[in-house]
Enzyme design. Structure first.
Site, PDB file in Angstrom:
ATOM      1  CB  CYS A   1       9.324 -18.856 -25.522  1.00 22.09           C
ATOM      2  SG  CYS A   1       9.450 -17.162 -26.035  1.00 22.09           S
TER       3      CYS A   1
ATOM      4  NE  ARG B   1       6.355 -23.959 -25.672  1.00 23.93           N
ATOM      5  CZ  ARG B   1       5.476 -24.044 -24.694  1.00 23.93           C
ATOM      6  NH1 ARG B   1       4.759 -25.150 -24.561  1.00 23.93           N
ATOM      7  NH2 ARG B   1       5.297 -23.060 -23.845  1.00 23.93           N
TER       8      ARG B   1
ATOM      9  CD1 TRP C   1       6.270 -16.971 -31.929  1.00 19.86           C
ATOM     10  CD2 TRP C   1       5.591 -15.335 -30.560  1.00 19.86           C
ATOM     11  NE1 TRP C   1       5.159 -16.388 -32.486  1.00 19.86           N
ATOM     12  CE2 TRP C   1       4.719 -15.384 -31.674  1.00 19.86           C
ATOM     13  CE3 TRP C   1       5.357 -14.380 -29.574  1.00 19.86           C
ATOM     14  CZ2 TRP C   1       3.636 -14.517 -31.815  1.00 19.86           C
ATOM     15  CZ3 TRP C   1       4.275 -13.521 -29.712  1.00 19.86           C
ATOM     16  CH2 TRP C   1       3.430 -13.600 -30.825  1.00 19.86           C
TER      17      TRP C   1
ATOM     18  CG  ASN D   1       7.936 -19.336 -22.303  1.00 21.72           C
ATOM     19  OD1 ASN D   1       7.446 -18.353 -22.846  1.00 21.72           O
ATOM     20  ND2 ASN D   1       7.399 -20.531 -22.329  1.00 21.72           N
ATOM     21  N   GLY D   2       8.115 -15.944 -21.195  1.00 20.24           N
ATOM     22  CA  GLY D   2       7.175 -15.101 -20.455  1.00 20.24           C
ATOM     23  C   GLY D   2       7.487 -13.646 -20.715  1.00 20.24           C
TER      24      GLY D   2
ATOM     25  CD  GLU E   1     -11.236 -23.860 -35.923  1.00 20.85           C
ATOM     26  OE1 GLU E   1     -11.190 -22.746 -35.380  1.00 20.85           O
ATOM     27  OE2 GLU E   1     -10.262 -24.635 -35.944  1.00 20.85           O
TER      28      GLU E   1
ATOM     29  CE  LYS F   1      -7.593 -24.322 -37.745  1.00 22.96           C
ATOM     30  NZ  LYS F   1      -7.286 -24.400 -36.463  1.00 22.96           N
TER      31      LYS F   1
ATOM     32  CD  GLU G   1      -4.748 -20.973 -37.006  1.00 23.78           C
ATOM     33  OE1 GLU G   1      -4.423 -20.809 -35.836  1.00 23.78           O
ATOM     34  OE2 GLU G   1      -5.349 -22.007 -37.383  1.00 23.78           O
TER      35      GLU G   1
ATOM     36  CG  HIS H   1     -26.865  -5.944 -42.889  1.00 23.57           C
ATOM     37  ND1 HIS H   1     -27.899  -5.071 -43.073  1.00 23.57           N
ATOM     38  CD2 HIS H   1     -27.434  -7.133 -42.558  1.00 23.57           C
ATOM     39  CE1 HIS H   1     -29.047  -5.682 -42.844  1.00 23.57           C
ATOM     40  NE2 HIS H   1     -28.789  -6.946 -42.535  1.00 23.57           N
TER      41      HIS H   1
ATOM     42  CE  LYS I   1      -1.244 -27.071 -30.808  1.00 23.12           C
ATOM     43  NZ  LYS I   1      -2.369 -27.064 -31.756  1.00 23.12           N
TER      44      LYS I   1
HETATM   45  C1  G6P Z   1      -3.085 -20.026 -30.435  1.00 20.25           C
HETATM   46  C2  G6P Z   1      -3.135 -21.245 -31.324  1.00 20.25           C
HETATM   47  C3  G6P Z   1      -4.597 -21.553 -31.686  1.00 20.25           C
HETATM   48  C4  G6P Z   1      -5.404 -21.734 -30.411  1.00 20.25           C
HETATM   49  C5  G6P Z   1      -5.291 -20.513 -29.496  1.00 20.25           C
HETATM   50  C6  G6P Z   1      -5.875 -20.805 -28.130  1.00 20.25           C
HETATM   51  O1  G6P Z   1      -3.454 -18.887 -31.140  1.00 20.25           O
HETATM   52  O2  G6P Z   1      -2.388 -21.041 -32.504  1.00 20.25           O
HETATM   53  O3  G6P Z   1      -4.649 -22.752 -32.447  1.00 20.25           O
HETATM   54  O4  G6P Z   1      -6.734 -21.951 -30.753  1.00 20.25           O
HETATM   55  O5  G6P Z   1      -3.917 -20.179 -29.286  1.00 20.25           O
HETATM   56  O6  G6P Z   1      -5.080 -21.789 -27.528  1.00 20.25           O
HETATM   57  P1  G6P Z   1      -5.555 -22.789 -26.421  1.00 20.25           P
HETATM   58  O7  G6P Z   1      -4.335 -23.606 -26.107  1.00 20.25           O
HETATM   59  O8  G6P Z   1      -6.010 -21.958 -25.260  1.00 20.25           O
HETATM   60  O9  G6P Z   1      -6.669 -23.594 -26.990  1.00 20.25           O
END
Ligand code: G6P
Length: 608
Positions: free
Chosen positions: A2, A27, A75, A101-102, A481, A485, A488, A504, A603
């Site tokens: 949001c 965001r 969002w 937002n929230g 990671e 990536k 996502e 396993h 984000k």
């Molecule tokens: C969201 C983002 C990720 C990020 C995670 C934690 O899921 O899409 O890229 O790693 O939040 O966010 P932060 O701002 O706490 O690193």
């Protein structure tokens, strides 16, 4: 997650608000809306989908004349993405408009009470209760109505509010959701984040919890939740405006991948002085560092993955017991708090709801909390006992790259600092590691110059349905990671496995042509990972291996090999992640997806 943008001033509000919202697109959102005073009434326009639909509907704001307004990118949490659920929300009289937002946690009880009083709800959102409550409590004084609402709602909110009776003001309020106020000679702004207003002003007030702001074209007044005036000082944002622009790159993600050498350099260089690690900016004394008996790292998403690397490096170099947990698990698992434990919260945005809750919980149990954060002045930065800023600069693409890289660099510095204080490594080893650390940015530059090889490989795998990443130790942390990536932004199913765990269960998924990306950068574990490669290959897998230049014999067992240069084993993750970030990027690009704004993702995840 949001975005809010609002403006009151001398100029037309709608184009400024739409521009602000476009800079908050990173965001994450699924619908957008805007409300503007036109001199007589509040006019509103909303649209499901991308912001450009709203821009086209309003002819870039031209159909919504007026000098005061609020806008929102939503969002979805309560209620599906739709025009009716999009913000702003207005009351039946069209006299109060709200963007939020929230999450209002007690909205169900509040909604029931309001319905009993005869209020009709148009949407499925939690936000709509705020509009009807404001209507209920408004008797001419907006401040009084906002205060009453704030006393009754539970949950988190950043709010922008218009009252038809007060066309020369916009109102804002905040609790546990970020909100800033900007001011310039041309007007006043509200926004969820700095990029929304950076091109208009650098003078910004950070709203604190349970504060209210009343903005006119030339003034901003602040109040606490009891309506008492409070004094706040603006801070000057020193970001380079170009940092929030694409600068010739097709996507922010590629730009941010390329910014990693600079970002890592900025994060490590000021903290290396006279051959030692200087963390004097962090409010933790050497005696305190020495007294910690354990470290607990808590974070979400990629920040959590940086913590997994952090655990390996801290335990290996500083010999301090370290655990790492997901914030959403940690906060509810009734952890055993010990005042001798340093809790490290890692967060790019500094606003992630679960990480913030974990921070508060740890502090309330007497633990010292160090935050590794990228956004200056964010909630986590402000509430932690000590802050280690990663100097990645603004990160816009939803999939993090440079912030993650800076987070693992931060762990290297912490590990080296602790290693020397605890005499866990010899001075010679310390110097070797330090020399290797400062070489990382240059080595990353070298890797980036070979991007075509990865693009070539990625283009052959655009139609793949499953990809497995395997590795051991730090390579496993890196696989977590790399896999995140990829999924996502490419929407390809992928999993990261500790290579030794394959047999396993996961090995049953291997069949002819299954793509396995095997990471083998750790000399001590190399033969073990090679055995795992042989295992999956004998079940038909196609293996792309990532290893160091000295292991060219890898070409005998893997189908395709990518090389990274040598560095010290604890720092390998910084180099190995680069080709894998590029791989995810090129797969997404090749599949024609929106690399920077993947579906369903945000984000900054400001709700639980
Ligand atoms: C969201 C983002 C990720 C990020 C995670 C934690 O899921 O899409 O890229 O790693 O939040 O966010 P932060 O701002 O706490 O690193």
């Amino acid at each position: 997650m949001c975005g809010i943008a609002g403006y009151i001033g001398k100029k037309q509000a709608a184009p400024i608000i739409l521009d602000g919202l476009s800079r908050l697109e990173y965001r994450g959102y699924d619908s957008a809306g805007i409300a503007v005073f036109d001199g007589e009434k509040i006019r509103m326009q909303k649209a499901t989908g991308r912001l450009r639909i709203l821009e086209e509907m309003t002819q870039h704001g031209a159909t919504l004349p007026g000098v005061a307004g609020i806008g929102h990118t939503r969002w979805a949490t309560h209620g599906s993405p739709s025009d009716v659920n999009a913000h702003p929300h207005m009351n039946e009289e069209n006299s109060i408009a709200v963007v939020h937002n929230g999450i209002i946690e007690n909205y169900a009880q509040l909604k029931q009470k309001l319905q009993q009083k005869g209020y009709k709800f148009a949407s499925e959102t939690d936000t709509e209760v705020l509009v009807h409550m404001l209507t209920e409590y408004y008797h001419g004084d907006p401040l009084e109505a906002i205060e009453k609402v704030m006393h009754r709602v539970e949950g988190s909110y950043a709010l922008g509010i218009l009252f038809l009776d007060h066309p020369h003001h916009i109102y804002a309020a905040r609790k546990d959701s970020p909100l800033i106020i900007g001011e310039s000679g041309e007007g006043r702004f509200i926004a969820s984040d700095v990029p929304a207003i950076l091109q208009y002003t650098r003078s910004v007030y950070y709203m604190e919890n349970e504060e209210i702001a009343c903005l006119s074209h030339a003034h901003t007044r602040f109040f606490n939740v009891d309506g008492e005036a409070i004094q706040k000082d603006p801070v000057t944002i020193d970001w380079d405006i170009h940092a929030a622009e694409k600068g010739g790159f097709e996507y922010f993600m590629l730009k941010e991948i390329y910014e990693q050498p600079r970002a890592i350099r900025d994060t490590i260089s000021p903290r290396i002085k006279n051959g030692a690690i200087d963390l004097s900016e962090i409010q933790i004394s050497d005696d305190e560092w020495k007294a910690f008996r354990k470290i607990t790292i808590v974070a979400c998403g990629s920040a959590y993955h940086s913590g997994v690397t952090g655990r390996y490096v801290l335990e290996d170099l500083a010999r301090i017991p370290t655990e790492v947990d997901l914030a959403s698990e940690y906060r509810y698992r009734n952890p055993i708090y010990d005042p001798d434990t340093l809790v490290i919260i890692v967060s790019q945005s500094g606003e992630t709801a679960d990480s913030l809750a974990a921070l508060r919980d740890a502090r309330s149990h007497g633990c010292k909390v160090l935050a590794i954060v990228n956004v200056v002045g964010s909630s986590i930065a402000r509430e932690a006992d000590a802050v280690f800023y990663t100097w990645a600069g603004p990160e816009i693409a939803v999939a993090t790259t440079k912030a993650y890289s800076c987070q693992i660099a931060a762990f290297y510095l912490l590990a080296l600092k602790l290693a020397s204080l605890r005499a866990a490594i010899t001075p010679e080893r310390f110097r070797t590691l330090l020399d290797a650390l400062v070489c990382l940015p240059g080595q990353i530059e070298g890797l980036l110059s070979q991007k075509e090889k990865i693009q070539f490989f990625a283009n052959h795998y655009l139609a793949t349905e499953h990809i497995f990443f395997i590795g051991r130790g730090i390579d496993y942390a890196l696989c977590l990671e790399a896999s995140l990536k990829l999924k996502e932004i490419s929407y390809i199913h992928s999993e990261a496995y500790a290579a030794g765990e394959l047999k396993h269960g996961t090995i049953s998924l291997m069949e002819n042509g299954t793509l396995v990306i095997a990471v083998a950068t750790q000399d001590s574990l190399y033969p073990k990972t090679v055995s795992n490669i042989v295992e999956v290959k004998s079940r038909g897998a196609f293996v792309m291996a990532l290893t160091t230049l000295q292991h060219q014999e890898m070409e005998k067992c893997a189908d395709y090999v990518l090389y990274i240069p040598e560095t010290e084993a604890p720092f390998m993750g910084s180099l190995a992640i680069i080709p894998l970030q590029l791989f995810a990027y090129y797969v997404s690009l090749g599949r024609g997806l929106d690399v920077d704004k993947p579906r369903n993702l945000a984000k900054s995840v400001t709700v639980e």
